[in-house]
Write a protein that holds these residues in place. Structure first.
Motif, short mmCIF file in Angstrom:
data_model
loop_
_atom_site.label_atom_id
_atom_site.label_comp_id
_atom_site.label_asym_id
_atom_site.label_seq_id
_atom_site.Cartn_x
_atom_site.Cartn_y
_atom_site.Cartn_z
N ASP A 352 0.83 -1.21 0.00
CA ASP A 352 0.00 0.00 0.00
C ASP A 352 0.87 1.26 0.00
O ASP A 352 0.56 2.24 -0.70
N ILE A 353 1.95 1.22 0.76
CA ILE A 353 2.89 2.36 0.77
C ILE A 353 3.49 2.56 -0.61
O ILE A 353 3.63 3.68 -1.10
N CYS A 354 3.84 1.46 -1.25
CA CYS A 354 4.42 1.52 -2.60
C CYS A 354 3.41 2.11 -3.59
O CYS A 354 3.78 2.92 -4.46
N GLU A 355 2.15 1.72 -3.46
CA GLU A 355 1.12 2.24 -4.37
C GLU A 355 0.96 3.75 -4.19
O GLU A 355 0.82 4.49 -5.18
N THR A 356 0.99 4.20 -2.97
CA THR A 356 0.91 5.64 -2.70
C THR A 356 2.10 6.37 -3.33
O THR A 356 1.95 7.45 -3.91
N PHE A 357 3.26 5.76 -3.21
CA PHE A 357 4.47 6.33 -3.81
C PHE A 357 4.33 6.43 -5.33
O PHE A 357 4.70 7.44 -5.94
N MET A 358 3.76 5.41 -5.94
CA MET A 358 3.60 5.39 -7.39
C MET A 358 2.59 6.43 -7.85
O MET A 358 2.75 7.03 -8.92
N LYS A 359 1.55 6.66 -7.07
CA LYS A 359 0.55 7.65 -7.45
C LYS A 359 1.15 9.05 -7.47
O LYS A 359 0.68 9.92 -8.21
N GLY A 360 2.16 9.25 -6.67
CA GLY A 360 2.81 10.56 -6.64
C GLY A 360 3.88 10.72 -7.70
O GLY A 360 4.49 11.78 -7.82
N ARG A 361 4.13 9.66 -8.47
CA ARG A 361 5.17 9.70 -9.51
C ARG A 361 4.54 9.29 -10.84
O ARG A 361 4.53 8.13 -11.22
N HIS A 362 3.99 10.27 -11.54
CA HIS A 362 3.23 9.99 -12.76
C HIS A 362 4.09 9.36 -13.85
O HIS A 362 3.57 8.72 -14.75
N GLY A 363 5.39 9.55 -13.74
CA GLY A 363 6.25 8.97 -14.76
C GLY A 363 6.39 7.47 -14.65
O GLY A 363 6.96 6.83 -15.53
N GLU A 364 5.87 6.86 -13.58
CA GLU A 364 6.04 5.43 -13.38
C GLU A 364 4.71 4.68 -13.48
O GLU A 364 4.53 3.63 -12.90
N LEU A 365 3.75 5.24 -14.21
CA LEU A 365 2.46 4.58 -14.39
C LEU A 365 2.60 3.24 -15.11
O LEU A 365 1.74 2.38 -15.00
N LYS A 366 3.68 3.09 -15.86
CA LYS A 366 3.88 1.84 -16.61
C LYS A 366 4.04 0.64 -15.69
O LYS A 366 3.89 -0.50 -16.12
N ASP A 367 4.35 0.88 -14.41
CA ASP A 367 4.53 -0.22 -13.46
C ASP A 367 3.23 -0.62 -12.76
O ASP A 367 3.24 -1.51 -11.91
N ARG A 368 2.11 0.00 -13.09
CA ARG A 368 0.86 -0.30 -12.40
C ARG A 368 0.40 -1.73 -12.67
O ARG A 368 -0.20 -2.37 -11.80
N ASP A 369 0.65 -2.24 -13.87
CA ASP A 369 0.28 -3.64 -14.16
C ASP A 369 1.02 -4.60 -13.25
O ASP A 369 0.45 -5.60 -12.78
N ASP A 370 2.28 -4.30 -12.99
CA ASP A 370 3.05 -5.14 -12.06
C ASP A 370 2.46 -5.08 -10.65
O ASP A 370 2.44 -6.08 -9.92
#
Length: 409
Positions: A352-370
């Motif tokens: 969950d912490i990682c998901e929050t981190f990813m939401k704040g970094r729009h350049g890493e949306l490609k990792d959402r499938d993972d």
């Protein structure tokens, strides 16, 4: 009278320029002998004789003319001979003078050559001094740019010194790198970067062989990520199927030593060096990330899981965090097939912490499938409970087997 005499007489008679008449009596036999025929008719014999005598007269006239011409030529030749002799003498004298002049010129050229050789010696010494000064300047600039981390300029002066056949160039570079304990690790990283850009594996290995013992005898390097960088650079060469050298041990000693230190740091919560490695060399970190996060089954029961599970979200990139979280989930499925709720609940909080981190970094949306795939794997141990279940699950105590393990210690 002979036939020749008779014939000559007839010629003189027939072709003489006298007006006096002369009558000759010739028999048929005489005419046949003179004309060398068997003709019986006297008129034809006489006609043949006259024709024969005419040709004889012509031949005698031509012969006399040639004789007179030959005598005139001999006379003319005799009169020209003194002139020819004089011309020959003048030609010989001219040839002698030219030869003497050329010999003098050759001698002067040889003399100038001797003078030139004498002049070349100091000139050659001057050129050698200039070359030495230029080498010294290039070497100073090379080392300056190694210290500054300017790869392009370092390579420029490296190639210039190689072209000048500078001896011990690699040793000079390594010696400078370790000339200051304060700056040696930074310089080593710069030197490794330069080495990666060298044109041949032979040149690279020459530097790696010199650098390796220096790294090994310094714990400030052999147990830090710079040793892993050197090890992976070495691996690119010595582990290649085309490589025929005997340098694999150089790679193994560096790699195994720093990998053990990474694991010790991770389990102890000392993430600083691992984070620096992941930040400064992300492509290198990707090669060993799974191995860093892996814990052997014999050690797994004894680790501080609460500490270990926080490691993933200390990494700088989302894909690095997801890779570490996947490795943790894999080990839970292997080592906690019965008592897994506590481990999955703790891990779900980190996801969950990682998901929050990813939401704040729009350049890493490609990792959402993972991320989605990672969440789905939470249900593999118990299909009735998914990721959302473990995220909401409140657990405060570790499983019994882990508490017993702590008690034994």
């Amino acid at each position: 009278m002979t036939r020749a005499g008779l014939l000559l007489g007839l010629v003189l008679v027939l072709f003489a320029h006298s007006t006096t008449s002369c009558q000759l009596e010739l028999t048929q036999a005489m005419l046949q002998r003179l004309t060398k025929t068997n003709e019986q008719d006297c008129a034809k014999l006489w006609s043949n004789l006259r024709e024969h005598l005419y040709r004889t007269h012509q031949n005698l006239t031509s012969c006399r003319q040639r004789e007179e011409t030959s005598k005139e030529a001999e006379t003319a030749g005799a009169s020209c001979q003194p002139q020819l002799d004089d011309a020959m003498r003048r030609a010989n004298e001219t040839h002698r003078q030219i030869t003497a002049k050329k010999e003098s010129q050759v001698w002067l050229i040889k003399l100038e050559g001797m003078k030139s050789k004498s002049a070349v010696r100091p000139l050659r010494a001057s050129i050698q001094n200039i070359t030495a000064e230029r080498k010294g300047l290039y070497q100073s600039l090379l080392l300056l740019y190694i210290d500054a981390g300017n790869v392009r300029r370092t390579l420029s002066y490296y190639h210039r010194l190689r072209a000048l056949k500078e001896p011990n160039l690699h040793a000079t570079m390594v010696r400078f790198t370790y000339s200051s304990a304060r700056h040696e690790t930074r310089r080593l990283e710069n030197l490794l970067t330069v080495t990666r850009h060298l044109p041949t594996d032979t040149e690279k290995m020459a530097l790696y062989r010199l650098v390796h013992p220096e790294i090994v005898k310094r714990k400030t390097q052999s147990l830090r990520y710079v040793a892993m960088v050197a090890a992976l650079d070495l691996a690119a060469i010595v582990l290649s199927p085309k490589y025929r050298g005997q340098d694999r041990q150089l790679y193994q000693t560096l790699f195994e030593g720093v990998m053990k230190q990474f694991k010790r740091d991770m389990l102890a919560g000392n993430y600083r060096d691992i984070i620096d490695f992941a930040t400064n060399y992300p492509t290198y970190f990707d090669q060993v990330e799974a191995r860093i996060a892996f814990i052997g089954p014999k050690i797994w029961p004894r680790i501080n899981y609460d500490q270990y599970v926080t490691y993933a979200n200390r990494l700088p990139q989302a894909k690095q965090r997801l890779q570490a979280l996947r490795q943790m989930l894999l080990q839970i499925r292997r080592n906690n097939k019965q008592n897994f709720a506590y481990h999955l609940a703790k891990l779900a909080k980190q996801v969950d912490i990682c998901e929050t981190f990813m939401k704040g970094r729009h350049g890493e949306l490609k990792d959402r499938d993972d991320l989605v795939q990672l969440k789905l794997q939470f249900a593999e141990l118990d299909p009735s409970k998914n990721y959302e279940h473990y995220l909401k699950l409140q657990v405060t105590r570790p499983p019994v087997s882990r508490r017993r393990s702590r008690g034994r210690r």
